[in-house]
Motif scaffolding. Structure first.
Motif, PDB file in Angstrom:
ATOM      1  N   ARG A 196      -1.185   6.669   6.417  1.00 39.67           N
ATOM      2  CA  ARG A 196      -2.338   6.124   5.605  1.00 39.67           C
ATOM      3  C   ARG A 196      -2.688   4.843   5.583  1.00 39.67           C
ATOM      4  NH1 ARG A 196      -4.733  10.044   1.214  1.00 39.67           N
ATOM      5  NH2 ARG A 196      -4.338  11.860   2.501  1.00 39.67           N
ATOM      6  N   VAL A 197      -1.663   4.013   5.338  1.00 41.14           N
ATOM      7  CA  VAL A 197      -1.670   2.826   5.404  1.00 41.14           C
ATOM      8  C   VAL A 197      -2.005   2.035   6.880  1.00 41.14           C
ATOM      9  CG1 VAL A 197      -0.341   0.421   4.905  1.00 41.14           C
ATOM     10  CG2 VAL A 197      -0.515   2.743   3.283  1.00 41.14           C
ATOM     11  N   HIS A 198      -1.192   2.535   7.835  1.00 36.67           N
ATOM     12  CA  HIS A 198      -1.279   2.075   8.958  1.00 36.67           C
ATOM     13  C   HIS A 198      -2.070   3.022   9.823  1.00 36.67           C
ATOM     14  CE1 HIS A 198       1.894  -1.185   8.557  1.00 36.67           C
ATOM     15  NE2 HIS A 198       2.430  -0.232   7.970  1.00 36.67           N
ATOM     16  N   LYS A 199      -3.456   2.811  10.066  1.00 39.95           N
ATOM     17  CA  LYS A 199      -4.183   3.910  10.427  1.00 39.95           C
ATOM     18  C   LYS A 199      -4.129   4.232  11.814  1.00 39.95           C
ATOM     19  CE  LYS A 199      -7.184   4.168   6.486  1.00 39.95           C
ATOM     20  NZ  LYS A 199      -6.526   5.138   5.753  1.00 39.95           N
ATOM     21  N   ASN A 200      -3.408   2.944  12.602  1.00 35.47           N
ATOM     22  CA  ASN A 200      -3.285   3.229  14.151  1.00 35.47           C
ATOM     23  C   ASN A 200      -2.118   4.150  14.135  1.00 35.47           C
ATOM     24  OD1 ASN A 200      -1.825   1.284  13.207  1.00 35.47           O
ATOM     25  ND2 ASN A 200      -1.324   0.545  15.161  1.00 35.47           N
ATOM     26  N   VAL A 201      -1.163   4.323  13.275  1.00 35.64           N
ATOM     27  CA  VAL A 201       0.032   5.291  13.705  1.00 35.64           C
ATOM     28  C   VAL A 201      -0.443   6.614  13.876  1.00 35.64           C
ATOM     29  CG1 VAL A 201       2.262   5.915  12.544  1.00 35.64           C
ATOM     30  CG2 VAL A 201       1.534   3.326  12.438  1.00 35.64           C
ATOM     31  N   LYS A 202       0.055   7.061  15.011  1.00 37.03           N
ATOM     32  CA  LYS A 202      -0.200   8.534  15.301  1.00 37.03           C
ATOM     33  C   LYS A 202       1.000   9.562  15.154  1.00 37.03           C
ATOM     34  CE  LYS A 202      -4.523   8.005  17.096  1.00 37.03           C
ATOM     35  NZ  LYS A 202      -4.807   6.640  16.513  1.00 37.03           N
ATOM     36  N   ALA A 203       2.310   9.112  15.088  1.00 36.52           N
ATOM     37  CA  ALA A 203       3.331   9.629  15.004  1.00 36.52           C
ATOM     38  C   ALA A 203       4.548   8.852  14.062  1.00 36.52           C
ATOM     39  CB  ALA A 203       3.907  10.340  16.220  1.00 36.52           C
ATOM     40  N   VAL A 204       5.250   9.769  13.328  1.00 37.19           N
ATOM     41  CA  VAL A 204       6.186   9.071  12.535  1.00 37.19           C
ATOM     42  C   VAL A 204       7.535   9.919  12.825  1.00 37.19           C
ATOM     43  CG1 VAL A 204       7.049   8.351  10.477  1.00 37.19           C
ATOM     44  CG2 VAL A 204       4.836   8.410  10.649  1.00 37.19           C
ATOM     45  N   TRP A 205       8.471   8.841  13.260  1.00 40.95           N
ATOM     46  CA  TRP A 205       9.904   9.453  13.676  1.00 40.95           C
ATOM     47  C   TRP A 205      10.895   9.083  12.604  1.00 40.95           C
ATOM     48  CZ3 TRP A 205      10.782  12.585  17.858  1.00 40.95           C
ATOM     49  CH2 TRP A 205       9.925  12.731  18.653  1.00 40.95           C
ATOM     50  N   HIS A 206      11.973   9.783  12.521  1.00 39.59           N
ATOM     51  CA  HIS A 206      13.085   9.312  11.486  1.00 39.59           C
ATOM     52  C   HIS A 206      14.195   9.080  12.281  1.00 39.59           C
ATOM     53  CE1 HIS A 206      16.129  11.129   8.383  1.00 39.59           C
ATOM     54  NE2 HIS A 206      16.153   9.737   8.393  1.00 39.59           N
ATOM     55  N   GLN A 207      14.715   7.810  12.132  1.00 36.41           N
ATOM     56  CA  GLN A 207      15.914   7.272  12.901  1.00 36.41           C
ATOM     57  C   GLN A 207      17.173   7.915  12.095  1.00 36.41           C
ATOM     58  OE1 GLN A 207      16.300   3.265  14.198  1.00 36.41           O
ATOM     59  NE2 GLN A 207      18.385   3.487  14.307  1.00 36.41           N
ATOM     60  N   THR A 208      17.862   8.995  12.876  1.00 37.30           N
ATOM     61  CA  THR A 208      19.023   9.532  12.183  1.00 37.30           C
ATOM     62  C   THR A 208      20.340   9.035  12.447  1.00 37.30           C
ATOM     63  OG1 THR A 208      19.074  11.440  13.627  1.00 37.30           O
ATOM     64  CG2 THR A 208      17.720  11.548  11.535  1.00 37.30           C
ATOM     65  N   GLY A 256       0.868  -1.111   0.034  1.00 35.79           N
ATOM     66  CA  GLY A 256      -0.037   0.018  -0.237  1.00 35.79           C
ATOM     67  C   GLY A 256       0.746   1.228   0.066  1.00 35.79           C
ATOM     68  N   ILE A 257       1.792   1.162   0.922  1.00 33.39           N
ATOM     69  CA  ILE A 257       2.806   2.348   0.595  1.00 33.39           C
ATOM     70  C   ILE A 257       3.571   2.585  -0.555  1.00 33.39           C
ATOM     71  CG2 ILE A 257       4.846   3.145   1.860  1.00 33.39           C
ATOM     72  CD1 ILE A 257       4.030   1.854   4.326  1.00 33.39           C
ATOM     73  N   LYS A 258       3.976   1.521  -1.182  1.00 29.24           N
ATOM     74  CA  LYS A 258       4.337   1.547  -2.730  1.00 29.24           C
ATOM     75  C   LYS A 258       3.547   2.365  -3.412  1.00 29.24           C
ATOM     76  CE  LYS A 258       7.310  -2.541  -2.529  1.00 29.24           C
ATOM     77  NZ  LYS A 258       7.618  -3.814  -3.164  1.00 29.24           N
ATOM     78  N   GLN A 259       2.235   1.733  -3.424  1.00 33.84           N
ATOM     79  CA  GLN A 259       1.153   2.257  -4.266  1.00 33.84           C
ATOM     80  C   GLN A 259       1.013   3.757  -4.166  1.00 33.84           C
ATOM     81  OE1 GLN A 259      -2.182  -0.402  -3.615  1.00 33.84           O
ATOM     82  NE2 GLN A 259      -1.276  -2.000  -5.134  1.00 33.84           N
ATOM     83  N   TYR A 260       0.877   4.168  -2.803  1.00 32.38           N
ATOM     84  CA  TYR A 260       0.633   5.567  -2.382  1.00 32.38           C
ATOM     85  C   TYR A 260       1.752   6.586  -2.923  1.00 32.38           C
ATOM     86  CZ  TYR A 260      -0.381   9.640   0.324  1.00 32.38           C
ATOM     87  OH  TYR A 260      -0.723  11.000   0.703  1.00 32.38           O
ATOM     88  N   LEU A 261       2.807   6.095  -2.843  1.00 33.77           N
ATOM     89  CA  LEU A 261       4.089   6.884  -3.439  1.00 33.77           C
ATOM     90  C   LEU A 261       4.370   6.777  -4.646  1.00 33.77           C
ATOM     91  CD1 LEU A 261       6.716   5.999  -0.480  1.00 33.77           C
ATOM     92  CD2 LEU A 261       5.259   8.247  -0.693  1.00 33.77           C
ATOM     93  N   ALA A 262       3.704   5.768  -5.612  1.00 33.82           N
ATOM     94  CA  ALA A 262       3.983   5.512  -6.871  1.00 33.82           C
ATOM     95  C   ALA A 262       3.664   6.920  -7.870  1.00 33.82           C
ATOM     96  CB  ALA A 262       3.500   4.479  -7.496  1.00 33.82           C
ATOM     97  N   GLY A 263       2.606   7.529  -7.684  1.00 38.64           N
ATOM     98  CA  GLY A 263       2.377   8.287  -8.494  1.00 38.64           C
ATOM     99  C   GLY A 263       3.016   9.863  -7.989  1.00 38.64           C
ATOM    100  N   LYS A 264       3.645  10.057  -6.848  1.00 36.41           N
ATOM    101  CA  LYS A 264       4.243  10.962  -6.334  1.00 36.41           C
ATOM    102  C   LYS A 264       5.667  11.437  -6.315  1.00 36.41           C
ATOM    103  CE  LYS A 264       0.479  11.268  -2.987  1.00 36.41           C
ATOM    104  NZ  LYS A 264      -0.241  10.230  -3.790  1.00 36.41           N
ATOM    105  N   ILE A 265       6.502   9.993  -6.510  1.00 39.83           N
ATOM    106  CA  ILE A 265       7.755  10.152  -6.506  1.00 39.83           C
ATOM    107  C   ILE A 265       8.133   9.476  -7.898  1.00 39.83           C
ATOM    108  CG2 ILE A 265       9.863   9.187  -5.381  1.00 39.83           C
ATOM    109  CD1 ILE A 265       8.275   9.465  -2.850  1.00 39.83           C
TER     110      ILE A 265
END
Ligand SMILES: C[S@@+](CC[C@H](N)C(=O)[O-])C[C@H]1O[C@@H](n2cnc3c(N)ncnc32)[C@H](O)[C@@H]1O
Length: 283
Positions: A53-65, A4-13
């Motif tokens: 969008r794909v994981h409806k229960n996810v409330k925040a996204v963090w980037h591991q740097t 689902g994530i690949k599909q969501y990004l496919a048209g945008k990237i």
């Protein structure tokens, strides 16, 4: 990444850039932690949006740097999207763990391994968990075995704070004992020769602390669960490589042992593995 994530990004990237970001991410409770290669950083917000969008229960996204590092085994995190919150509640095999992913080590990828150990525990055992973190192994053992006591040491005060709270949430206060401090000092001071089983879930220090683990075992001996990182080129067996190193050390320590079981817990990089050995020590 999920389809689902690949599909969501496919048209945008552009598709050549899309190749760069097919990397994995972890879901911890209602938080997602994602690693993004430098070349794909410009798509950070879109990636976060796709995950939410794909994981409806996810409330925040963090980037591991940064990689996991330092004595407390922490990773550097940058907030990307959703609620600006690093505390969450994660569930595993009927146990509930509250954790702040910025202040404490936590990995959902060790879930199977934690349960594997819990299933080995016999009624009445005394256990020392040398590197207990927020208490995942210890609490899972308390819930799924009839262990008598699980002494749980950690040097990170934040991890100890959450471990205490998790012990209360999971109602195992009578059997999981928390000790803040350095495992070597704590065992030398108050936990010598008491354990049937010792857990060493810190690959970076397990080799150095192996003598301390032996010291915690009862005079009749017991089990040590030893974790290590090992490199193995094509044709090499990482489990055998760890066995060789550990054997040498145990011989120096002058103990008899068997190593009836070892497995690869996970791959940690190209040709790098996390390995566990179940070591039976006869003193
Ligand atoms: C890789 S984490 C494992 C956490 C836990 N067992 C789990 O599965 O979630 C290692 C833990 O060891 C702790 N630690 C590092 N050095 C230590 C030491 N010398 N004595 C006790 N704990 C230590 C860190 O603070 C960290 O929480």
């Amino acid at each position: 990444m999920k389809e689902g994530i690949k599909q969501y990004l496919a048209g945008k990237i552009p598709s050549e850039d899309l190749q760069l970001i097919y990397r994995s991410y972890d879901l911890i409770g209602d938080l997602a932690v994602v690693k993004i290669p430098d070349q794909a950083l410009k798509y950070r917000d879109l990636i976060a949006e796709a995950i939410m969008r794909v994981h409806k229960n996810v409330k925040a996204v963090w980037h591991q740097t940064s990689p996991v590092r330092g004595d407390f085994r922490l990773r550097k995190l940058e907030w990307i999207a959703g609620e600006k919150r690093s505390e969450t509640v994660y569930k595993e095999y009927g146990c509930t763990f509250k954790v702040d992913i910025e202040k404490c080590y936590f990995s959902p990828r060790l879930s199977y391994e934690r349960m594997r150990i819990a299933k080995l525990v016999q009624p009445g055992e005394k256990i020392v968990n040398m590197f207990a973190g927020v208490g995942c192994y210890s609490i899972l053992i308390a819930k799924h075995s009839k262990a008598e006591k699980i002494y749980s040491i950690d040097i990170n005060p934040h991890a100890v704070h959450y471990m205490k709270e998790n012990i209360r949430i999971n109602k195992v206060e009578d059997r999981v004992i928390v000790i803040l401090g350095d495992a070597k000092e704590v065992i030398e001071r108050e936990l010598q020769r008491i354990a049937d089983r010792v857990l060493m879930p810190l690959p970076e220090k397990a080799y150095k602390f192996l003598g301390t683990a032996v010291l915690a075992l009862k005079p009749s001996g017991g089990w040590i669960h030893y974790y290590a990182f090992e490199h193995a080129a094509k044709g090499e067996n990482p489990i055998e490589k760890v066995k060789e190193k550990v054997s040498k050390k145990l011989e120096i320590l002058d103990v008899s042992y068997n190593m009836p079981f070892g497995r690869i817990v996970r791959e940690t990089g190209p040709n790098w593995y996390q390995v566990v050995l179940d070591i039976q020590v006869k003193i």
